[in-house]
Design a protein around this motif. Structure first.
Motif, PDB file in Angstrom:
ATOM      1  N   ILE A 168      44.843  -1.021 -91.443  1.00 31.26           N
ATOM      2  CA  ILE A 168      44.262  -1.055 -90.094  1.00 31.26           C
ATOM      3  C   ILE A 168      45.340  -1.152 -89.024  1.00 31.26           C
ATOM      4  CG2 ILE A 168      42.751  -2.333 -88.525  1.00 31.26           C
ATOM      5  CD1 ILE A 168      41.191  -3.275 -91.003  1.00 31.26           C
ATOM      6  N   GLU A 169      46.272  -2.094 -89.160  1.00 35.26           N
ATOM      7  CA  GLU A 169      47.350  -2.257 -88.194  1.00 35.26           C
ATOM      8  C   GLU A 169      48.565  -1.407 -88.557  1.00 35.26           C
ATOM      9  OE1 GLU A 169      48.131  -6.412 -88.003  1.00 35.26           O
ATOM     10  OE2 GLU A 169      46.172  -6.923 -87.156  1.00 35.26           O
ATOM     11  N   GLY A 170      48.815  -1.247 -89.842  1.00 31.67           N
ATOM     12  CA  GLY A 170      49.954  -0.448 -90.272  1.00 31.67           C
ATOM     13  C   GLY A 170      49.858   0.993 -89.814  1.00 31.67           C
ATOM     14  N   SER A 171      48.638   1.544 -89.766  1.00 37.77           N
ATOM     15  CA  SER A 171      48.458   2.926 -89.321  1.00 37.77           C
ATOM     16  C   SER A 171      48.811   3.088 -87.846  1.00 37.77           C
ATOM     17  CB  SER A 171      47.007   3.375 -89.572  1.00 37.77           C
ATOM     18  OG  SER A 171      46.726   3.394 -90.957  1.00 37.77           O
ATOM     19  N   ILE A 172      48.585   2.036 -87.058  1.00 36.13           N
ATOM     20  CA  ILE A 172      48.948   2.085 -85.638  1.00 36.13           C
ATOM     21  C   ILE A 172      50.460   2.204 -85.499  1.00 36.13           C
ATOM     22  CG2 ILE A 172      48.931   0.828 -83.459  1.00 36.13           C
ATOM     23  CD1 ILE A 172      46.307  -0.470 -84.350  1.00 36.13           C
ATOM     24  N   ILE A 173      51.197   1.405 -86.277  1.00 37.05           N
ATOM     25  CA  ILE A 173      52.658   1.485 -86.252  1.00 37.05           C
ATOM     26  C   ILE A 173      53.125   2.857 -86.705  1.00 37.05           C
ATOM     27  CG2 ILE A 173      54.782   0.564 -87.261  1.00 37.05           C
ATOM     28  CD1 ILE A 173      53.500  -1.299 -85.267  1.00 37.05           C
ATOM     29  N   SER A 174      52.505   3.377 -87.749  1.00 33.28           N
ATOM     30  CA  SER A 174      52.876   4.690 -88.263  1.00 33.28           C
ATOM     31  C   SER A 174      52.643   5.774 -87.223  1.00 33.28           C
ATOM     32  CB  SER A 174      52.081   4.997 -89.532  1.00 33.28           C
ATOM     33  OG  SER A 174      52.469   6.233 -90.085  1.00 33.28           O
ATOM     34  N   LEU A 175      51.526   5.690 -86.526  1.00 37.41           N
ATOM     35  CA  LEU A 175      51.221   6.676 -85.485  1.00 37.41           C
ATOM     36  C   LEU A 175      52.217   6.578 -84.329  1.00 37.41           C
ATOM     37  CD1 LEU A 175      49.372   8.862 -84.327  1.00 37.41           C
ATOM     38  CD2 LEU A 175      47.923   7.043 -83.384  1.00 37.41           C
ATOM     39  N   LEU A 176      52.544   5.343 -83.930  1.00 38.84           N
ATOM     40  CA  LEU A 176      53.524   5.158 -82.864  1.00 38.84           C
ATOM     41  C   LEU A 176      54.884   5.733 -83.247  1.00 38.84           C
ATOM     42  CD1 LEU A 176      52.782   1.523 -81.598  1.00 38.84           C
ATOM     43  CD2 LEU A 176      52.548   3.653 -80.297  1.00 38.84           C
ATOM     44  N   SER A 177      55.279   5.561 -84.517  1.00 42.14           N
ATOM     45  CA  SER A 177      56.574   6.081 -84.951  1.00 42.14           C
ATOM     46  C   SER A 177      56.613   7.604 -84.865  1.00 42.14           C
ATOM     47  CB  SER A 177      56.875   5.628 -86.377  1.00 42.14           C
ATOM     48  OG  SER A 177      56.063   6.298 -87.320  1.00 42.14           O
ATOM     49  N   GLN A 178      55.471   8.239 -85.106  1.00 43.69           N
ATOM     50  CA  GLN A 178      55.403   9.693 -84.981  1.00 43.69           C
ATOM     51  C   GLN A 178      55.438  10.130 -83.528  1.00 43.69           C
ATOM     52  OE1 GLN A 178      52.046  11.260 -87.231  1.00 43.69           O
ATOM     53  NE2 GLN A 178      52.311   9.680 -88.808  1.00 43.69           N
ATOM     54  N   GLN A 179      54.696   9.436 -82.690  1.00 46.89           N
ATOM     55  CA  GLN A 179      54.619   9.819 -81.271  1.00 46.89           C
ATOM     56  C   GLN A 179      55.922   9.544 -80.531  1.00 46.89           C
ATOM     57  OE1 GLN A 179      51.673  11.750 -81.583  1.00 46.89           O
ATOM     58  NE2 GLN A 179      51.564  11.174 -79.448  1.00 46.89           N
ATOM     59  N   MET A 180      56.563   8.418 -80.843  1.00 52.84           N
ATOM     60  CA  MET A 180      57.784   8.017 -80.134  1.00 52.84           C
ATOM     61  C   MET A 180      59.057   8.377 -80.895  1.00 52.84           C
ATOM     62  SD  MET A 180      56.438   4.278 -78.825  1.00 52.84           S
ATOM     63  CE  MET A 180      57.921   3.937 -77.886  1.00 52.84           C
ATOM     64  N   ASN A 181      58.896   8.940 -82.068  1.00 51.86           N
ATOM     65  CA  ASN A 181      60.013   9.432 -82.868  1.00 51.86           C
ATOM     66  C   ASN A 181      61.016   8.334 -83.202  1.00 51.86           C
ATOM     67  OD1 ASN A 181      61.674  11.184 -84.279  1.00 51.86           O
ATOM     68  ND2 ASN A 181      62.665  12.011 -82.447  1.00 51.86           N
ATOM     69  N   PHE A 182      60.532   7.243 -83.804  1.00 57.35           N
ATOM     70  CA  PHE A 182      61.448   6.223 -84.313  1.00 57.35           C
ATOM     71  C   PHE A 182      61.209   6.037 -85.809  1.00 57.35           C
ATOM     72  CE2 PHE A 182      57.803   3.678 -82.699  1.00 57.35           C
ATOM     73  CZ  PHE A 182      57.459   2.956 -83.840  1.00 57.35           C
ATOM     74  N   SER A 183      62.227   5.591 -86.514  1.00 55.22           N
ATOM     75  CA  SER A 183      62.097   5.300 -87.934  1.00 55.22           C
ATOM     76  C   SER A 183      61.764   3.824 -88.109  1.00 55.22           C
ATOM     77  CB  SER A 183      63.383   5.658 -88.679  1.00 55.22           C
ATOM     78  OG  SER A 183      64.487   4.945 -88.148  1.00 55.22           O
ATOM     79  N   ILE A 184      61.094   3.514 -89.208  1.00 54.66           N
ATOM     80  CA  ILE A 184      60.624   2.159 -89.444  1.00 54.66           C
ATOM     81  C   ILE A 184      61.533   1.459 -90.446  1.00 54.66           C
ATOM     82  CG2 ILE A 184      58.719   0.753 -90.307  1.00 54.66           C
ATOM     83  CD1 ILE A 184      56.819   2.979 -89.422  1.00 54.66           C
ATOM     84  N   TYR A 185      61.971   0.266 -90.077  1.00 51.91           N
ATOM     85  CA  TYR A 185      62.796  -0.555 -90.967  1.00 51.91           C
ATOM     86  C   TYR A 185      62.060  -1.879 -91.187  1.00 51.91           C
ATOM     87  CZ  TYR A 185      66.725  -3.260 -92.777  1.00 51.91           C
ATOM     88  OH  TYR A 185      67.527  -4.052 -93.564  1.00 51.91           O
ATOM     89  N   ILE A 186      61.603  -2.091 -92.425  1.00 49.47           N
ATOM     90  CA  ILE A 186      60.794  -3.266 -92.732  1.00 49.47           C
ATOM     91  C   ILE A 186      61.673  -4.440 -93.161  1.00 49.47           C
ATOM     92  CG2 ILE A 186      59.038  -4.229 -94.268  1.00 49.47           C
ATOM     93  CD1 ILE A 186      57.820  -2.347 -92.326  1.00 49.47           C
TER      94      ILE A 186
END
Length: 306
Positions: free
Chosen positions: A261-279
């Motif tokens: 639910i929340e992880g998909s929001i982060i994933s979508l933001l990373s696509q729109q803003m073009n950033f990579s995710i570091y957990i």
């Protein structure tokens, strides 16, 4: 004769004329700061010596005078070396007076600060970090730099580096270069570098003193986070169903994707803003707490230390 007039009239003065800074600052207030906000415009100053203090005072006085508008009132808050606290009777403590003062001038969205050194900036930074001062970190800041040392851009780079650490990206530094006022900013996310505080020339106010119809081709503050060019964004998170699912390679532990639910929001933001995710995962996997003494635990501690 004021320090500003002496600098303008004395051709033997080692510092260049700073009158273009006044024209540029007036333009900024009239065409942006006093137009697109309903809160007070903060004007502040800190200096490392008395000569620059007098010069800044004169620049501020000229700015206030030249931005007076017969058709409307521009509301200012002037602070820095001397705070214009309202007077209270003896029954009100100094702390209470300060709390009332800054509560009245809350929601500071746009600020113009006159600084002349890294030491002066650090004084301003103290104000920026105090919760009761009401600054918006995502607000808009103009620093008018009145120092004339040879390595000014090194100082500006150090200032930008500290501001990025405080998540302040909408900031421009204006200073004299030769006879004209030049404006610098920094781009923390580019195709060449990530998290860079390098000063970049944004534009100049060349010719403003002789052109009453002066305009800027682009906005005063460029958008710096629309495209983060694949730069990493650190997240403190872990699998917490059904809100977050963190998928990793079972052999290497390398992050693959985040959903839920929340992880998909982060994933979508990373696509729109073009950033990579570091957990980053806390140990133990716990939200944690923040205590009144300033200490913290779990994910809250990791966030406070990032």
């Amino acid at each position: 004769m004021s320090p500003l007039e002496k600098l303008i009239l004395n051709s033997n003065q080692s510092s260049p004329s700073v009158l273009p800074l006044v024209f540029a600052a007036v333009w900024i207030v009239r065409h942006d700061f006093a137009v697109y906000t309903v809160s007070s415009v903060t004007i502040g100053q800190y200096s490392s010596n008395s000569k620059n203090l007098y010069l800044q005072n004169d620049l501020i006085n000229r700015l206030l005078k030249d931005t007076m508008n017969p058709y409307g009132i521009i509301k200012y808050l002037v602070e820095g070396e001397i705070y214009p606290y309202e007077e209270y009777d003896d029954t009100v403590s100094h702390k209470d007076a300060m709390d009332r003062f800054f509560k009245y001038y809350a929601n500071r969205e746009k600020s113009i600060w006159f600084l002349d050194s890294l030491k002066a900036y650090l004084k301003f930074e103290e104000n920026l970090l105090k919760p009761n001062r009401g600054y918006h970190r995502n607000g808009f800041f103009i620093i008018i730099y009145t120092g004339f040392e040879a390595e000014r851009l090194v100082t500006i780079r150090n200032i930008f580096s500290r501001l990025f650490y405080l998540y302040v990206v909408n900031v421009n530094v204006m200073m004299m270069v030769g006879k004209y006022a030049y404006v610098y900013t920094y781009y923390p996310f580019t195709a060449r570098k990530c998290h860079s505080p390098q000063p970049e020339l944004l534009f100049s106010f060349r010719g403003i003193e002789s052109n009453p119809n002066f305009t800027l081709k682009n906005g005063l503050f460029p958008n710096k986070v629309t495209n983060m060019h694949g730069c990493p964004l650190s997240l403190v998170s872990w699998t917490y169903a059904p809100y977050v699912y963190v998928e990793k390679d079972p052999h290497t532990g390398t992050f693959i994707k985040i959903h839920g639910i929340e992880g998909s929001i982060i994933s979508l933001l990373s696509q729109q803003m073009n950033f990579s995710i570091y957990i980053k995962e806390p140990d133990p996997l716990d939200v944690g707490e923040i205590f009144t003494n300033g200490t913290s635990t779990g994910a809250a501690k990791m966030l406070s230390e990032m």
